[in-house]
Design a protein around this motif. Structure first.
Motif, PDB file in Angstrom:
ATOM      1  N   MET A 109       0.817  -1.213   0.000  1.00  0.00           N
ATOM      2  CA  MET A 109       0.000   0.000   0.000  1.00  0.00           C
ATOM      3  C   MET A 109       0.850   1.263   0.000  1.00  0.00           C
ATOM      4  O   MET A 109       0.493   2.268  -0.618  1.00  0.00           O
ATOM      5  CB  MET A 109      -0.920   0.004   1.221  1.00  0.00           C
ATOM      6  N   LEU A 110       1.986   1.212   0.695  1.00  0.00           N
ATOM      7  CA  LEU A 110       2.816   2.411   0.832  1.00  0.00           C
ATOM      8  C   LEU A 110       3.887   2.525  -0.244  1.00  0.00           C
ATOM      9  O   LEU A 110       4.649   3.497  -0.241  1.00  0.00           O
ATOM     10  CB  LEU A 110       3.485   2.421   2.212  1.00  0.00           C
ATOM     11  N   ALA A 111       3.967   1.561  -1.150  1.00  0.00           N
ATOM     12  CA  ALA A 111       4.978   1.635  -2.214  1.00  0.00           C
ATOM     13  C   ALA A 111       4.846   2.900  -3.059  1.00  0.00           C
ATOM     14  O   ALA A 111       5.852   3.562  -3.358  1.00  0.00           O
ATOM     15  CB  ALA A 111       4.902   0.383  -3.091  1.00  0.00           C
ATOM     16  N   PRO A 112       3.617   3.295  -3.481  1.00  0.00           N
ATOM     17  CA  PRO A 112       3.517   4.566  -4.226  1.00  0.00           C
ATOM     18  C   PRO A 112       3.981   5.775  -3.415  1.00  0.00           C
ATOM     19  O   PRO A 112       4.600   6.689  -3.957  1.00  0.00           O
ATOM     20  CB  PRO A 112       2.014   4.663  -4.557  1.00  0.00           C
ATOM     21  N   LEU A 113       3.705   5.751  -2.102  1.00  0.00           N
ATOM     22  CA  LEU A 113       4.130   6.870  -1.276  1.00  0.00           C
ATOM     23  C   LEU A 113       5.652   6.945  -1.193  1.00  0.00           C
ATOM     24  O   LEU A 113       6.224   8.040  -1.137  1.00  0.00           O
ATOM     25  CB  LEU A 113       3.530   6.721   0.128  1.00  0.00           C
ATOM     26  N   THR A 114       6.305   5.799  -1.224  1.00  0.00           N
ATOM     27  CA  THR A 114       7.773   5.784  -1.221  1.00  0.00           C
ATOM     28  C   THR A 114       8.319   6.427  -2.488  1.00  0.00           C
ATOM     29  O   THR A 114       9.283   7.208  -2.450  1.00  0.00           O
ATOM     30  CB  THR A 114       8.282   4.339  -1.092  1.00  0.00           C
ATOM     31  N   ARG A 115       7.704   6.130  -3.621  1.00  0.00           N
ATOM     32  CA  ARG A 115       8.137   6.750  -4.882  1.00  0.00           C
ATOM     33  C   ARG A 115       7.910   8.256  -4.863  1.00  0.00           C
ATOM     34  O   ARG A 115       8.742   9.024  -5.349  1.00  0.00           O
ATOM     35  CB  ARG A 115       7.392   6.117  -6.059  1.00  0.00           C
ATOM     36  N   ILE A 116       6.795   8.675  -4.297  1.00  0.00           N
ATOM     37  CA  ILE A 116       6.524  10.109  -4.212  1.00  0.00           C
ATOM     38  C   ILE A 116       7.541  10.789  -3.299  1.00  0.00           C
ATOM     39  O   ILE A 116       8.031  11.888  -3.594  1.00  0.00           O
ATOM     40  CB  ILE A 116       5.086  10.349  -3.713  1.00  0.00           C
ATOM     41  N   THR A 117       7.888  10.141  -2.188  1.00  0.00           N
ATOM     42  CA  THR A 117       8.876  10.711  -1.275  1.00  0.00           C
ATOM     43  C   THR A 117      10.237  10.838  -1.953  1.00  0.00           C
ATOM     44  O   THR A 117      10.930  11.859  -1.812  1.00  0.00           O
ATOM     45  CB  THR A 117       8.987   9.839  -0.011  1.00  0.00           C
ATOM     46  N   GLU A 118      10.654   9.807  -2.685  1.00  0.00           N
ATOM     47  CA  GLU A 118      11.931   9.868  -3.388  1.00  0.00           C
ATOM     48  C   GLU A 118      11.930  10.967  -4.445  1.00  0.00           C
ATOM     49  O   GLU A 118      12.930  11.666  -4.639  1.00  0.00           O
ATOM     50  CB  GLU A 118      12.229   8.510  -4.043  1.00  0.00           C
ATOM     51  N   ALA A 119      10.802  11.130  -5.139  1.00  0.00           N
ATOM     52  CA  ALA A 119      10.713  12.212  -6.130  1.00  0.00           C
ATOM     53  C   ALA A 119      10.799  13.576  -5.468  1.00  0.00           C
ATOM     54  O   ALA A 119      11.409  14.509  -6.002  1.00  0.00           O
ATOM     55  CB  ALA A 119       9.408  12.085  -6.922  1.00  0.00           C
ATOM     56  N   THR A 120      10.202  13.695  -4.281  1.00  0.00           N
ATOM     57  CA  THR A 120      10.281  14.960  -3.557  1.00  0.00           C
ATOM     58  C   THR A 120      11.713  15.275  -3.151  1.00  0.00           C
ATOM     59  O   THR A 120      12.178  16.418  -3.285  1.00  0.00           O
ATOM     60  CB  THR A 120       9.388  14.893  -2.304  1.00  0.00           C
ATOM     61  N   ARG A 121      12.428  14.267  -2.660  1.00  0.00           N
ATOM     62  CA  ARG A 121      13.825  14.486  -2.296  1.00  0.00           C
ATOM     63  C   ARG A 121      14.666  14.846  -3.509  1.00  0.00           C
ATOM     64  O   ARG A 121      15.574  15.674  -3.428  1.00  0.00           O
ATOM     65  CB  ARG A 121      14.370  13.234  -1.611  1.00  0.00           C
TER      66      ARG A 121
END
Length: 376
Positions: free
Chosen positions: A93-105
């Motif tokens: 469930m949180l895999a997309p959120l991890t990608r969004i966090t990496e893109a933000t960084r």
């Protein structure tokens, strides 16, 4: 912002899933036990009383001895299954959120070209990713525009300074140089630099949106702008025509006057040599808007060229020489003032040559027609 360390979202979701599963299992076992208590008798008489001295068998006590350890085993299994399954589900469930966090960084390190492009059908995470990609695209375009604007502004400001330096060097090296002619040329170059600086300040003030909105009649601004620019129009042989109705808008009078003046000035300067015409009109537009229209004669303009006219330091023709040539920021300022007033700007070529500019601005809300209460 410094924060104290805490449990990750994945751990908390895992504990939540496992806790809910154990709780649901506990409710199910409790329901089974209540059913047994209700429909199973407490004791039963034995057919063969030789097994027990009193001839009575305690059914519920026996069931409890059998049921309790197996219920505990089931709850233990549910706990382990909930933790393992919850950890896997939370990770998915949180895999997309991890990608969004990496893109933000990645974006915080200055790389605005990266995009998430989250695959799959639409849901909350994908809507967030798409919105983030759109924001990155706009930021990248804005930064590119700002860099291009800074480079162009530096070039435009350097040009009059270089010309002034050249004129001063010539005057210093040639004592016989006509001083009055040199001063006149320096005055013209200095006036251009001042015009450019003032235009940059207007553009910066419009970007800040630091102005008070108040009712403004565009027709009155048209009258003021045409009256101010009438000597320039007469000097260039251009006829100014104004028409239209009252056009109330809501915004900054100073910025909207600057917008109107820039449009009329641009229409006068970029016109035919003699016998040119500029038509300015105001009126009500569709869906609660007011429209300011400026048309001028001139050269035939290609649609792809018109699309670039609102960029800073872009001109429809080659750089003009002489008085009131402009600094290439007129339509850029018009576009920015229109945007900060929540309006729209439309540029279109005229069939006979020249340009038509439509500025649509929101009209102020109509005053309430509710009557005042009568005195009793």
């Amino acid at each position: 912002m410094d924060r104290r360390p805490g449990l990750s979202v994945r751990v908390r979701l895992t504990l939540s899933y496992a806790g809910f599963l154990v709780f649901a299992g506990l409710l199910l076992l409790a329901a089974v036990w209540v059913f047994l208590l209700r429909y199973v008798p407490d004791r039963a008489m034995l057919i063969d009383p030789s097994d027990r001295p009193d001839g009575v068998f305690p059914i519920r006590s026996a069931l409890l001895d059998v049921f309790a350890p197996r219920a505990a085993a089931v709850l233990g299994f549910l706990l382990v299954f909930g933790l393992v399954g919850g950890w896997i589900l939370a990770g998915r469930m949180l895999a997309p959120l991890t990608r969004i966090t990496e893109a933000t960084r990645t974006a915080t390190r200055g790389s605005l070209s990266h995009r998430i492009r989250l695959p799959g059908r639409s849901d909350e995470f994908r809507e967030l990713a798409d919105a983030f990609d759109t924001m990155l695209a706009r930021l990248e375009a804005h930064m590119a525009e700002q860099r291009r604007f800074a480079a162009n502004a530096s070039h435009e400001l350097r040009t009059p300074l270089a010309i002034s330096r050249a004129l001063l060097d010539v005057a210093r090296d040639d004592p016989d140089q006509d001083l009055r002619e040199t001063l006149d040329r320096l005055h013209a170059v200095n006036a251009r630099a001042i015009d450019l600086t003032e235009a940059l300040l207007v553009l910066s003030r419009a970007d800040q949106r630091s102005f008070t909105r108040e009712p403004v009649d565009l027709s009155l601004l048209v009258e003021e702008a045409t009256e101010t620019l009438l000597p320039l129009a007469e000097k260039r042989g251009v006829t100014l025509e104004t028409s239209g109705d009252v056009a109330p808008a809501l915004g900054s009078p100073a910025l909207l006057l600057q917008l109107t003046t820039n449009l009329v000035h641009n229409a006068i300067v970029h016109n035919v040599a003699d016998g040119g015409e500029v038509r300015v009109s105001t009126g009500a537009g569709p869906a609660g808007t007011v429209v300011l229209t400026v048309e001028n004669h001139g050269e035939h303009l290609a649609p792809e060229l018109i699309a670039t006219l609102t960029e800073p330091f872009q001109r429809a023709t080659a750089r003009l020489r002489g008085d009131h040539a402009g600094v290439g920021l007129g339509l850029a300022i018009v576009r920015r003032i229109t945007e900060v007033h929540d309006g729209s700007l439309v540029l279109a070529p005229r069939a006979g040559g020249g340009l038509r500019v439509d500025v649509r601005l929101p009209a102020p809300p109509a005053p309430s027609s509710k009557p005042f209460p009568k005195d009793s």
